[in-house]
Design a protein around this motif. Structure first.
Motif, PDB file in Angstrom:
ATOM      1  N   TRP A  65       0.817  -1.210   0.000  1.00 30.47           N
ATOM      2  CA  TRP A  65       0.000   0.000   0.000  1.00 30.47           C
ATOM      3  C   TRP A  65       0.844   1.251   0.000  1.00 30.47           C
ATOM      4  CZ3 TRP A  65      -4.572  -1.744  -1.134  1.00 30.47           C
ATOM      5  CH2 TRP A  65      -4.913  -3.035  -0.739  1.00 30.47           C
ATOM      6  N   GLN A  66       0.473   2.224  -0.796  1.00 28.64           N
ATOM      7  CA  GLN A  66       1.189   3.501  -0.841  1.00 28.64           C
ATOM      8  C   GLN A  66       0.934   4.319   0.415  1.00 28.64           C
ATOM      9  OE1 GLN A  66       0.871   5.708  -4.527  1.00 28.64           O
ATOM     10  NE2 GLN A  66       0.572   3.796  -5.655  1.00 28.64           N
ATOM     11  N   HIS A  67      -0.244   4.171   0.984  1.00 28.26           N
ATOM     12  CA  HIS A  67      -0.579   4.850   2.246  1.00 28.26           C
ATOM     13  C   HIS A  67       0.101   4.052   3.360  1.00 28.26           C
ATOM     14  CE1 HIS A  67      -3.475   7.355   4.623  1.00 28.26           C
ATOM     15  NE2 HIS A  67      -3.097   6.476   5.537  1.00 28.26           N
ATOM     16  N   ARG A  68       1.170   4.599   3.950  1.00 28.06           N
ATOM     17  CA  ARG A  68       2.037   3.782   4.798  1.00 28.06           C
ATOM     18  C   ARG A  68       2.166   4.212   6.254  1.00 28.06           C
ATOM     19  NH1 ARG A  68       5.629   0.278   1.798  1.00 28.06           N
ATOM     20  NH2 ARG A  68       5.135   0.533  -0.390  1.00 28.06           N
ATOM     21  N   HIS A  69       1.455   5.237   6.707  1.00 27.16           N
ATOM     22  CA  HIS A  69       1.620   5.574   8.122  1.00 27.16           C
ATOM     23  C   HIS A  69       0.903   4.534   8.987  1.00 27.16           C
ATOM     24  CE1 HIS A  69      -2.383   6.903   9.447  1.00 27.16           C
ATOM     25  NE2 HIS A  69      -2.556   7.262   8.181  1.00 27.16           N
ATOM     26  N   GLY A  70       1.229   4.514  10.257  1.00 24.44           N
ATOM     27  CA  GLY A  70       0.540   3.610  11.181  1.00 24.44           C
ATOM     28  C   GLY A  70       1.115   2.206  11.160  1.00 24.44           C
ATOM     29  N   THR A  71       0.292   1.247  11.557  1.00 20.61           N
ATOM     30  CA  THR A  71       0.725  -0.141  11.648  1.00 20.61           C
ATOM     31  C   THR A  71       0.993  -0.705  10.258  1.00 20.61           C
ATOM     32  OG1 THR A  71      -1.596  -0.847  11.628  1.00 20.61           O
ATOM     33  CG2 THR A  71      -0.554  -0.578  13.788  1.00 20.61           C
ATOM     34  N   PRO A  72       1.824  -1.762  10.159  1.00 15.83           N
ATOM     35  CA  PRO A  72       2.111  -2.356   8.846  1.00 15.83           C
ATOM     36  C   PRO A  72       0.824  -2.783   8.134  1.00 15.83           C
ATOM     37  CG  PRO A  72       3.609  -3.213  10.500  1.00 15.83           C
ATOM     38  CD  PRO A  72       2.575  -2.394  11.235  1.00 15.83           C
ATOM     39  N   GLY A  73       0.706  -2.420   6.867  1.00 14.73           N
ATOM     40  CA  GLY A  73      -0.466  -2.764   6.086  1.00 14.73           C
ATOM     41  C   GLY A  73      -1.668  -1.871   6.318  1.00 14.73           C
ATOM     42  N   HIS A  74      -1.491  -0.779   7.069  1.00 16.44           N
ATOM     43  CA  HIS A  74      -2.604   0.113   7.418  1.00 16.44           C
ATOM     44  C   HIS A  74      -3.259   0.733   6.185  1.00 16.44           C
ATOM     45  CE1 HIS A  74      -4.980   3.135   9.448  1.00 16.44           C
ATOM     46  NE2 HIS A  74      -4.298   4.105   8.892  1.00 16.44           N
ATOM     47  N   GLY A  75      -2.539   0.818   5.079  1.00 16.61           N
ATOM     48  CA  GLY A  75      -3.130   1.362   3.855  1.00 16.61           C
ATOM     49  C   GLY A  75      -4.377   0.610   3.437  1.00 16.61           C
ATOM     50  N   ARG A  76      -4.444  -0.678   3.747  1.00 19.55           N
ATOM     51  CA  ARG A  76      -5.632  -1.481   3.416  1.00 19.55           C
ATOM     52  C   ARG A  76      -6.867  -0.940   4.110  1.00 19.55           C
ATOM     53  NH1 ARG A  76      -7.194  -5.380   7.521  1.00 19.55           N
ATOM     54  NH2 ARG A  76      -8.117  -6.729   5.960  1.00 19.55           N
ATOM     55  N   ASP A  77      -6.681  -0.426   5.340  1.00 20.11           N
ATOM     56  CA  ASP A  77      -7.820   0.091   6.105  1.00 20.11           C
ATOM     57  C   ASP A  77      -8.463   1.284   5.404  1.00 20.11           C
ATOM     58  OD1 ASP A  77      -7.268  -1.807   8.122  1.00 20.11           O
ATOM     59  OD2 ASP A  77      -5.848  -0.433   9.072  1.00 20.11           O
ATOM     60  N   HIS A  78      -7.643   2.043   4.665  1.00 19.17           N
ATOM     61  CA  HIS A  78      -8.158   3.214   3.951  1.00 19.17           C
ATOM     62  C   HIS A  78      -8.866   2.830   2.646  1.00 19.17           C
ATOM     63  CE1 HIS A  78      -6.677   6.465   6.497  1.00 19.17           C
ATOM     64  NE2 HIS A  78      -5.704   5.621   6.788  1.00 19.17           N
ATOM     65  N   VAL A  79      -8.665   1.604   2.179  1.00 18.59           N
ATOM     66  CA  VAL A  79      -9.351   1.107   0.995  1.00 18.59           C
ATOM     67  C   VAL A  79     -10.673   0.430   1.385  1.00 18.59           C
ATOM     68  CG1 VAL A  79      -9.139  -0.466  -0.996  1.00 18.59           C
ATOM     69  CG2 VAL A  79      -7.161   0.868  -0.235  1.00 18.59           C
ATOM     70  N   LEU A  80     -10.768  -0.018   2.620  1.00 21.65           N
ATOM     71  CA  LEU A  80     -11.949  -0.724   3.103  1.00 21.65           C
ATOM     72  C   LEU A  80     -13.277  -0.040   2.759  1.00 21.65           C
ATOM     73  CD1 LEU A  80     -13.203  -3.018   4.999  1.00 21.65           C
ATOM     74  CD2 LEU A  80     -13.130  -1.249   6.753  1.00 21.65           C
ATOM     75  N   PRO A  81     -13.433   1.287   2.967  1.00 22.67           N
ATOM     76  CA  PRO A  81     -14.736   1.902   2.697  1.00 22.67           C
ATOM     77  C   PRO A  81     -15.187   1.835   1.234  1.00 22.67           C
ATOM     78  CG  PRO A  81     -13.454   3.291   4.159  1.00 22.67           C
ATOM     79  CD  PRO A  81     -12.524   2.225   3.632  1.00 22.67           C
ATOM     80  N   ALA A  82     -14.270   1.527   0.318  1.00 24.89           N
ATOM     81  CA  ALA A  82     -14.679   1.329  -1.075  1.00 24.89           C
ATOM     82  C   ALA A  82     -15.401  -0.011  -1.244  1.00 24.89           C
ATOM     83  CB  ALA A  82     -13.472   1.394  -2.003  1.00 24.89           C
TER      84      ALA A  82
END
Length: 151
Positions: free
Chosen positions: A91-108
């Motif tokens: 994931w390009q969105h990389r702040h926070g815990t490892p793999g956190h970028g996935r959480d920002h894709v979830l609402p899609a």
């Protein structure tokens, strides 16, 4: 009505009432059943009217699902989300815990809202349907869910 509730009367006999639930979702990925909270809210504010209940989570890393719970479907949903959105370094969105970028894709995939029918002041769900908060962000344990009734 509870403190914090707002009632706004329109030019017709319709009323809009809203309330914010504060949910502690914990430090593990979870599906939180909100059905009882929705039903309690409607008992207080719907007054036997027909209308719509909107459930909205104002967070960029959570969603609202209408699914069966208690028979493994909630765990199956989290497993499916892990398959579709793995917790790794892609994931390009990389702040926070490892793999956190996935959480920002979830609402899609699991939208941050649901609008549900209310008949006679009662939530009209199918036999096995529940209204749930889906939260894969293990770093944010405090969530808000806004319930709004228009009827």
């Amino acid at each position: 009505m509870a403190p914090g509730d707002r009632v706004m009367m329109g030019h017709m006999s319709n009323a809009f009432t809203t309330r914010v639930l504060n949910i502690v979702s914990g430090t593990e990925e979870t599906v939180v059943d909100l059905t009882h909270d929705c039903e309690s809210f409607l008992r207080e504010v719907a007054d036997g009217r027909d209308g719509l209940l909107n459930v909205f989570v104002p967070h960029a890393t959570a969603g609202i699902a209408v699914i069966e719970t208690g028979a493994g479907s909630d765990s199956d949903l989290l497993a499916a989300l892990h398959t579709l959105l793995p917790s790794d370094d892609r994931w390009q969105h990389r702040h926070g815990t490892p793999g956190h970028g996935r959480d920002h894709v979830l609402p899609a995939l699991v939208p941050p809202h649901a609008t549900l029918p209310v008949l006679g002041g009662r939530l009209e769900l199918g036999t096995w349907q529940s209204v749930c908060l889906v939260d894969t962000n293990i770093s944010n344990v405090n969530r808000q869910v806004r319930l709004s009734f228009l009827g």
